[in-house]
Design a protein around this motif. Structure first.
Motif, PDB file in Angstrom:
ATOM      1  N   SER A   1       0.831  -1.211   0.000  1.00  0.00           N
ATOM      2  CA  SER A   1       0.000   0.000   0.000  1.00  0.00           C
ATOM      3  C   SER A   1       0.866   1.261   0.000  1.00  0.00           C
ATOM      4  O   SER A   1       0.623   2.201  -0.767  1.00  0.00           O
ATOM      5  N   ILE A   2       1.899   1.281   0.834  1.00  0.00           N
ATOM      6  CA  ILE A   2       2.767   2.465   0.946  1.00  0.00           C
ATOM      7  C   ILE A   2       3.545   2.690  -0.342  1.00  0.00           C
ATOM      8  O   ILE A   2       3.582   3.794  -0.877  1.00  0.00           O
ATOM      9  N   GLU A   3       4.164   1.627  -0.853  1.00  0.00           N
ATOM     10  CA  GLU A   3       5.035   1.773  -2.026  1.00  0.00           C
ATOM     11  C   GLU A   3       4.256   2.009  -3.313  1.00  0.00           C
ATOM     12  O   GLU A   3       4.724   2.717  -4.199  1.00  0.00           O
ATOM     13  N   SER A   4       3.062   1.435  -3.425  1.00  0.00           N
ATOM     14  CA  SER A   4       2.281   1.635  -4.647  1.00  0.00           C
ATOM     15  C   SER A   4       1.768   3.065  -4.766  1.00  0.00           C
ATOM     16  O   SER A   4       1.484   3.543  -5.868  1.00  0.00           O
TER      17      SER A   4
ATOM     18  N   ASN B   1       7.959   9.818   6.000  1.00  0.00           N
ATOM     19  CA  ASN B   1       7.898  10.250   7.403  1.00  0.00           C
ATOM     20  C   ASN B   1       6.461  10.287   7.921  1.00  0.00           C
ATOM     21  O   ASN B   1       6.201   9.957   9.083  1.00  0.00           O
ATOM     22  N   ASN B   2       5.534  10.690   7.062  1.00  0.00           N
ATOM     23  CA  ASN B   2       4.114  10.711   7.445  1.00  0.00           C
ATOM     24  C   ASN B   2       3.629   9.305   7.805  1.00  0.00           C
ATOM     25  O   ASN B   2       2.855   9.128   8.755  1.00  0.00           O
TER      26      ASN B   2
ATOM     27  N   GLN C   1      12.723   4.033   7.442  1.00  0.00           N
ATOM     28  CA  GLN C   1      13.883   4.826   7.861  1.00  0.00           C
ATOM     29  C   GLN C   1      15.068   4.588   6.933  1.00  0.00           C
ATOM     30  O   GLN C   1      15.802   5.528   6.599  1.00  0.00           O
ATOM     31  N   GLN C   2      15.253   3.351   6.488  1.00  0.00           N
ATOM     32  CA  GLN C   2      16.328   3.025   5.543  1.00  0.00           C
ATOM     33  C   GLN C   2      16.094   3.710   4.196  1.00  0.00           C
ATOM     34  O   GLN C   2      17.039   4.221   3.571  1.00  0.00           O
ATOM     35  N   GLU C   3      14.831   3.725   3.746  1.00  0.00           N
ATOM     36  CA  GLU C   3      14.491   4.377   2.485  1.00  0.00           C
ATOM     37  C   GLU C   3      14.736   5.892   2.567  1.00  0.00           C
ATOM     38  O   GLU C   3      15.231   6.502   1.628  1.00  0.00           O
ATOM     39  N   ILE C   4      14.375   6.475   3.702  1.00  0.00           N
ATOM     40  CA  ILE C   4      14.605   7.909   3.912  1.00  0.00           C
ATOM     41  C   ILE C   4      16.102   8.208   3.878  1.00  0.00           C
ATOM     42  O   ILE C   4      16.544   9.178   3.245  1.00  0.00           O
TER      43      ILE C   4
END
Length: 280
Positions: A80-83, A98-99, A174-177
């Motif tokens: 859901s987040i990545e799509s 972050n949201n 956090q890793q993606e950020i």
């Protein structure tokens, strides 16, 4: 442990999935399929064989089922987040991620008492939380999911699974950020390196300031709309020089008793000389 073979096979399949591609949506989609299959197998074993003791039942719903079910929650949420992740600038992607971290943290805050109970390894309420058919009226309404499948759910096994899943999600986000911020910083550094000029002003700063003001006054750049600050900054970058307080230097040039255009006059002289030398 009688479920160890099933769990080992499941974890091996997920390890292979994680290593076979970098496509996060592919991982999430196939992770959901593999996890659902494993959960169905687990349920069938539990319904058919049951448990030999309360301790065995508590151990299953406190540790074994959440270990698997947390993966389903993780992959569903991840998909859901990545799509829906924006494909715009790093800044907007970081804000988006972050949201979602903040939204995940809300779950921990809403379940703080149980979160602390689980995290500190407490066991005093395990019979209430991890034995089927038990209920706790103090729990929020959404905790009554076990009514949907009384044979394979307790009032808190999904909460444990959600805690595990959200922990994994927060680490992932956090890793993606960090990746986005590192890439943005590297891009900035590379841009700065690419834009660094190999030219160096070897005349005096006063001479370059005189030339800068002359060009600004001529209106030859941007039809005269360019700001003196923009021109000075451009020359500083091109010629790797710090012009300092160029406005103060310009006042000194204006106050000269001799030629106020000393450098421009010399430029005229050397250019004329070059014309003459070329004609000979």
């Amino acid at each position: 442990m009688k479920y160890q073979e099933l769990i080992s096979e499941f974890e091996t399949n997920l390890d292979f999935l994680e290593s076979c591609t970098d496509d996060i949506l592919y991982k999430a989609e196939h992770g959901i399929t593999k996890t659902e299959k494993c959960i169905k197998q687990l349920r069938r074993k539990v319904v058919e064989k049951g448990f030999t003791s309360k301790n065995e039942e508590i151990s299953f719903f406190k540790h074994i089922k959440p270990q698997i079910f947390s993966r389903l929650i993780y992959y569903v949420k991840l998909f859901s987040i990545e799509s829906k992740r924006p494909r715009s600038s790093s800044k907007f992607q970081v804000k988006y991620l972050n949201n979602h971290i903040n939204k995940l943290q809300v779950f921990f805050n809403d379940n703080l008492d149980f979160y602390h109970y689980y995290r500190r390894g407490a066991t005093t309420l395990d019979e209430e939380y991890f034995i089927r058919g038990k209920s706790d009226l103090r729990l929020p309404t959404e905790s009554y999911h076990f009514f949907i499948d009384e044979q394979f759910s307790t009032c808190q096994d999904t909460t444990v699974a959600t805690i595990m899943a959200y922990d994994m999600l927060i680490v992932y986000l956090q890793q993606e950020i960090k990746k986005l911020q590192t890439n943005a910083e590297n891009k900035k550094i590379n841009t700065m390196k690419q834009s660094t000029s190999k030219l160096f002003w070897t005349g005096s700063k006063t001479e370059l300031i005189e030339l800068t003001y002359a060009l600004h006054s001529s209106g030859a750049i941007n039809s005269g709309t360019a700001d003196i600050k923009e021109l000075a900054s451009m020359f500083e970058k091109i010629f790797n020089v710090d012009l300092g307080n160029y406005y103060h230097t310009f006042i000194d040039i204006r106050a000269r008793k001799c030629s106020k255009t000393k450098f421009l006059d010399r430029l005229t002289e050397v250019l004329i000389k070059r014309f003459n030398d070329s004609d000979e």
